[in-house]
Scaffold this active site. Structure first.
Site, PDB file in Angstrom:
ATOM      1  N   ASP A 268      11.552  -3.081  15.947  1.00  0.00           N
ATOM      2  CA  ASP A 268      12.497  -4.195  15.882  1.00  0.00           C
ATOM      3  C   ASP A 268      13.936  -3.769  15.622  1.00  0.00           C
ATOM      4  O   ASP A 268      14.849  -4.591  15.732  1.00  0.00           O
ATOM      5  CB  ASP A 268      12.063  -5.175  14.771  1.00  0.00           C
ATOM      6  CG  ASP A 268      10.755  -5.867  15.118  1.00  0.00           C
ATOM      7  OD1 ASP A 268      10.595  -6.227  16.290  1.00  0.00           O
ATOM      8  OD2 ASP A 268       9.896  -6.023  14.231  1.00  0.00           O
TER       9      ASP A 268
ATOM     10  N   HIS B 144       6.843   0.656   8.333  1.00  0.00           N
ATOM     11  CA  HIS B 144       5.704   0.167   9.104  1.00  0.00           C
ATOM     12  C   HIS B 144       4.424   0.523   8.377  1.00  0.00           C
ATOM     13  O   HIS B 144       4.328   1.579   7.764  1.00  0.00           O
ATOM     14  CB  HIS B 144       5.695   0.803  10.506  1.00  0.00           C
ATOM     15  CG  HIS B 144       4.828   0.061  11.466  1.00  0.00           C
ATOM     16  ND1 HIS B 144       3.484   0.280  11.554  1.00  0.00           N
ATOM     17  CD2 HIS B 144       5.127  -0.929  12.335  1.00  0.00           C
ATOM     18  CE1 HIS B 144       2.991  -0.546  12.467  1.00  0.00           C
ATOM     19  NE2 HIS B 144       3.952  -1.281  12.958  1.00  0.00           N
TER      20      HIS B 144
HETATM   21  N1  ACO Z   1      13.184  -1.518   2.914  1.00  0.00           N
HETATM   22  C1  ACO Z   1      13.058  -1.026   1.662  1.00  0.00           C
HETATM   23  N2  ACO Z   1      11.903  -0.605   1.113  1.00  0.00           N
HETATM   24  C2  ACO Z   1      10.812  -0.669   1.869  1.00  0.00           C
HETATM   25  C3  ACO Z   1      10.854  -1.175   3.196  1.00  0.00           C
HETATM   26  C4  ACO Z   1      12.101  -1.587   3.711  1.00  0.00           C
HETATM   27  N3  ACO Z   1      12.198  -2.057   4.948  1.00  0.00           N
HETATM   28  N4  ACO Z   1       9.603  -1.136   3.725  1.00  0.00           N
HETATM   29  C5  ACO Z   1       8.801  -0.651   2.766  1.00  0.00           C
HETATM   30  N5  ACO Z   1       9.531  -0.367   1.647  1.00  0.00           N
HETATM   31  C6  ACO Z   1       9.039   0.259   0.409  1.00  0.00           C
HETATM   32  C7  ACO Z   1       8.266  -0.728  -0.457  1.00  0.00           C
HETATM   33  O1  ACO Z   1       9.113  -1.374  -1.368  1.00  0.00           O
HETATM   34  C8  ACO Z   1       7.259   0.182  -1.122  1.00  0.00           C
HETATM   35  O2  ACO Z   1       7.949   0.877  -2.135  1.00  0.00           O
HETATM   36  P1  ACO Z   1       7.146   1.316  -3.488  1.00  0.00           P
HETATM   37  O3  ACO Z   1       6.107   2.305  -3.038  1.00  0.00           O
HETATM   38  O4  ACO Z   1       8.189   1.896  -4.373  1.00  0.00           O
HETATM   39  O5  ACO Z   1       6.546   0.052  -4.040  1.00  0.00           O
HETATM   40  C9  ACO Z   1       6.919   1.208  -0.037  1.00  0.00           C
HETATM   41  O6  ACO Z   1       8.093   1.264   0.794  1.00  0.00           O
HETATM   42  C10 ACO Z   1       5.710   0.834   0.805  1.00  0.00           C
HETATM   43  O7  ACO Z   1       5.925  -0.468   1.322  1.00  0.00           O
HETATM   44  P2  ACO Z   1       4.815  -1.569   1.510  1.00  0.00           P
HETATM   45  O8  ACO Z   1       5.441  -2.916   1.410  1.00  0.00           O
HETATM   46  O9  ACO Z   1       3.663  -1.273   0.602  1.00  0.00           O
HETATM   47  O10 ACO Z   1       4.373  -1.275   2.991  1.00  0.00           O
HETATM   48  P3  ACO Z   1       3.527  -2.232   3.921  1.00  0.00           P
HETATM   49  O11 ACO Z   1       2.781  -1.339   4.815  1.00  0.00           O
HETATM   50  O12 ACO Z   1       2.748  -3.207   3.112  1.00  0.00           O
HETATM   51  O13 ACO Z   1       4.634  -3.063   4.716  1.00  0.00           O
HETATM   52  C11 ACO Z   1       6.295  -3.623   6.323  1.00  0.00           C
HETATM   53  C12 ACO Z   1       5.088  -2.726   5.995  1.00  0.00           C
HETATM   54  C13 ACO Z   1       5.933  -5.092   6.066  1.00  0.00           C
HETATM   55  C14 ACO Z   1       6.628  -3.450   7.789  1.00  0.00           C
HETATM   56  C15 ACO Z   1       7.486  -3.203   5.434  1.00  0.00           C
HETATM   57  O14 ACO Z   1       7.836  -1.863   5.727  1.00  0.00           O
HETATM   58  C16 ACO Z   1       8.703  -4.129   5.618  1.00  0.00           C
HETATM   59  O15 ACO Z   1       8.780  -5.151   4.944  1.00  0.00           O
HETATM   60  N6  ACO Z   1       9.649  -3.774   6.539  1.00  0.00           N
HETATM   61  C17 ACO Z   1      10.781  -4.637   6.821  1.00  0.00           C
HETATM   62  C18 ACO Z   1      10.360  -5.745   7.775  1.00  0.00           C
HETATM   63  C19 ACO Z   1      10.137  -5.232   9.184  1.00  0.00           C
HETATM   64  O16 ACO Z   1      10.949  -4.501   9.740  1.00  0.00           O
HETATM   65  N7  ACO Z   1       9.022  -5.680   9.770  1.00  0.00           N
HETATM   66  C20 ACO Z   1       8.654  -5.330  11.141  1.00  0.00           C
HETATM   67  C21 ACO Z   1       7.513  -4.371  11.168  1.00  0.00           C
HETATM   68  S1  ACO Z   1       7.142  -3.885  12.815  1.00  0.00           S
HETATM   69  C22 ACO Z   1       6.284  -5.193  13.421  1.00  0.00           C
HETATM   70  O17 ACO Z   1       5.599  -5.925  12.779  1.00  0.00           O
HETATM   71  C23 ACO Z   1       6.470  -5.453  14.790  1.00  0.00           C
END
Ligand code: ACO
Length: 433
Positions: free
Chosen positions: A367, A310
């Site tokens: 979720d 998140h």
């Molecule tokens: N699985 C694997 N790696 C992940 C995940 C994941 N679910 N989420 C983040 N990461 C990693 C990224 O690859 C990144 O790694 P790095 O630092 O080596 O590059 C690091 O964690 C930070 O991730 P970001 O993408 O920069 O985080 P951001 O805040 O932009 O994204 C998000 C947040 C979109 C929720 C992301 O965690 C994700 O894609 N999760 C999966 C989708 C999801 O469950 N979405 C629902 C969110 S809750 C809501 O909206 C109601």
């Protein structure tokens, strides 16, 4: 509306110039540097892809502390609200700023009931969507269509706010249930005045002219709580879209319809559908959770562990704690054994002991467990994000109203750094290659 307090200033040295910017503080101690004159002072804009550090408004609605896992609506902890209130009380809280008294709640319920039908001509729309249309597409289109069927709803919203807001809240639930009935080719079931908000929804979803709906009290209570934990989440992607569209002067229905589209995205509310699809795939593949964890960690694979991570929470999402408990309760109430729950729990356990997820603060988000609960209630996978939208609607409305009430509100208009071609002239078409 409580305003941000000026608590000092911060200096920046640029091109031998000493610049000072005011620092503001909110009621929970969060601070912001006011850089509104940055471009004028320095010739530079602030560059912040994904708005990671950018505050676009001050707000009285929702407080989140992502490090501590705190979520409060109008000062009330989300767990306290889920334990002690029905969803419509939380709707009232978000819209009005205070919890309703018994009398206010009764009046509000009546109002919700009296606006629960949709115009019969709107019902016609459903029959023209192709089979298997995604219900989020239908939901978004229907909501924007409300502005043509009820044009008075879009005008001067301050006049009779309750009527306008409850109409939308009540009708969204009806539209959602009708879109499901359309998708399975069954006749629509009308809302009933003697049922509560959540029961009405379950009844419209699951009863038919030939049989009564089957759901139990645990499901009704769980649905109330699920809608409560989704009710608002400050400046998330869809709320920001609602505010952006509203900032251009678009009416409430157009703004909410855009929010529904944003929510549909798999990185946002669409993740609840993706979680179940991911769990089903793991099950088909023999239940190997380690393989999925490895895929999620592989930087050459775009796959992400859905329902994990998140932008704001770097600890356990407080909504996920509630959702997990509700999931267990509903499953227990039906005496069903869902193999996907087992896979989800194993996945969570493995991820939470893996340094990749620990170091990045990646925990289950709201979720991760909600889809399993909806599934147990009999709600189909492609309706999960619709459920999220029903819950989030009061938050979007509250955000939109706050925007409209802000005397300093301006149209949302971010800037960019242009990296395309520099000036060039158009060649006659015969000379282009
Ligand atoms: N699985 C694997 N790696 C992940 C995940 C994941 N679910 N989420 C983040 N990461 C990693 C990224 O690859 C990144 O790694 P790095 O630092 O080596 O590059 C690091 O964690 C930070 O991730 P970001 O993408 O920069 O985080 P951001 O805040 O932009 O994204 C998000 C947040 C979109 C929720 C992301 O965690 C994700 O894609 N999760 C999966 C989708 C999801 O469950 N979405 C629902 C969110 S809750 C809501 O909206 C109601």
């Amino acid at each position: 509306m409580t305003k941000m307090k000026e608590v000092g200033s911060m200096g920046l040295k640029m091109n031998e110039k000493d610049l000072r910017y005011k620092v503001y503080e909110g009621t929970e101690g969060e601070r912001a540097i006011d850089i509104s004159s940055l471009r004028k002072d320095t010739g530079c804009i602030a560059f912040d892809s994904g708005f990671v550090n950018t505050g676009v408004c001050s707000s009285n609605i929702t407080f989140i502390d992502g490090e501590k896992g705190i979520l409060r609506y109008r000062g009330y902890d989300v767990a306290d609200l889920a334990k002690n209130c029905e969803f419509i009380e939380v709707v009232y809280l978000l819209i009005h700023g205070s919890l309703p008294t018994e009398g206010q709640k009764a009046r509000y319920s009546n109002l919700l009931n009296s606006h629960s039908l949709i115009h019969e001509d709107m019902k016609e729309f459903f029959s023209h969507y192709p089979d298997h249309s995604h219900p989020m597409a239908i939901l978004s289109a229907m909501v924007v269509s409300l502005s043509s069927f009820y044009p008075e709803m879009g005008e001067n919203y301050k006049e009779d706010v309750d009527m306008k807001v409850t109409r939308l809240i009540s009708k969204l639930r009806t539209i959602a249930a009708f879109s499901y009935k359309k998708s399975i080719g069954h006749p629509t079931i009308y809302p009933k005045h003697d049922l509560s908000y959540c029961e009405n929804f379950l009844n419209m979803m699951f009863s038919s002219p030939v049989k009564e709906a089957s759901y139990n009290d645990v499901m009704v209570s769980a649905l109330n709580k699920l809608l409560i934990i989704h009710a608002d989440h400050e400046q998330n992607c869809s709320a920001s879209v609602v505010r952006s569209v509203g900032s251009a002067g678009a009416n409430l229905y157009a703004s909410i319809s855009s929010g529904i589209c944003a929510l549909w995205g798999p990185l946002h509310g669409g993740a609840n559908q993706q979680v179940i699809e991911m769990l089903e795939e793991i099950e088909r593949d023999g239940g190997d959770v380690d393989k999925v964890i490895e895929r999620a960690k592989d930087k050459n694979d775009p796959f992400r562990l859905m329902g994990f991570g998140h932008r704001v929470y770097k600890s356990y999402d407080p909504r996920a704690t509630i959702a997990k408990k509700l999931c267990m309760e509903v499953i227990e109430s039906t005496n069903n054994i869902d193999p996907l729950l087992d896979i989800a729990m194993k996945l969570e356990e493995k991820a939470l002991e893996d340094p990749y997820f620990v170091d990045r603060g990646l925990y289950p988000n709201v979720d991760f467990y909600t889809g399993l609960t909806y599934r147990e209630m009999g709600i189909p996978t492609d309706m999960f994000t619709v459920m999220f939208a029903i819950g989030r609607l009061p938050g979007w409305i509250a955000q939109w109203m706050e925007l409209k009430d802000d005397p300093h509100g301006r149209i949302a208009r971010p800037r960019q750094i242009y990296t395309g071609p520099t000036f060039r002239k158009v060649e006659p078409i015969s000379k282009r290659n």
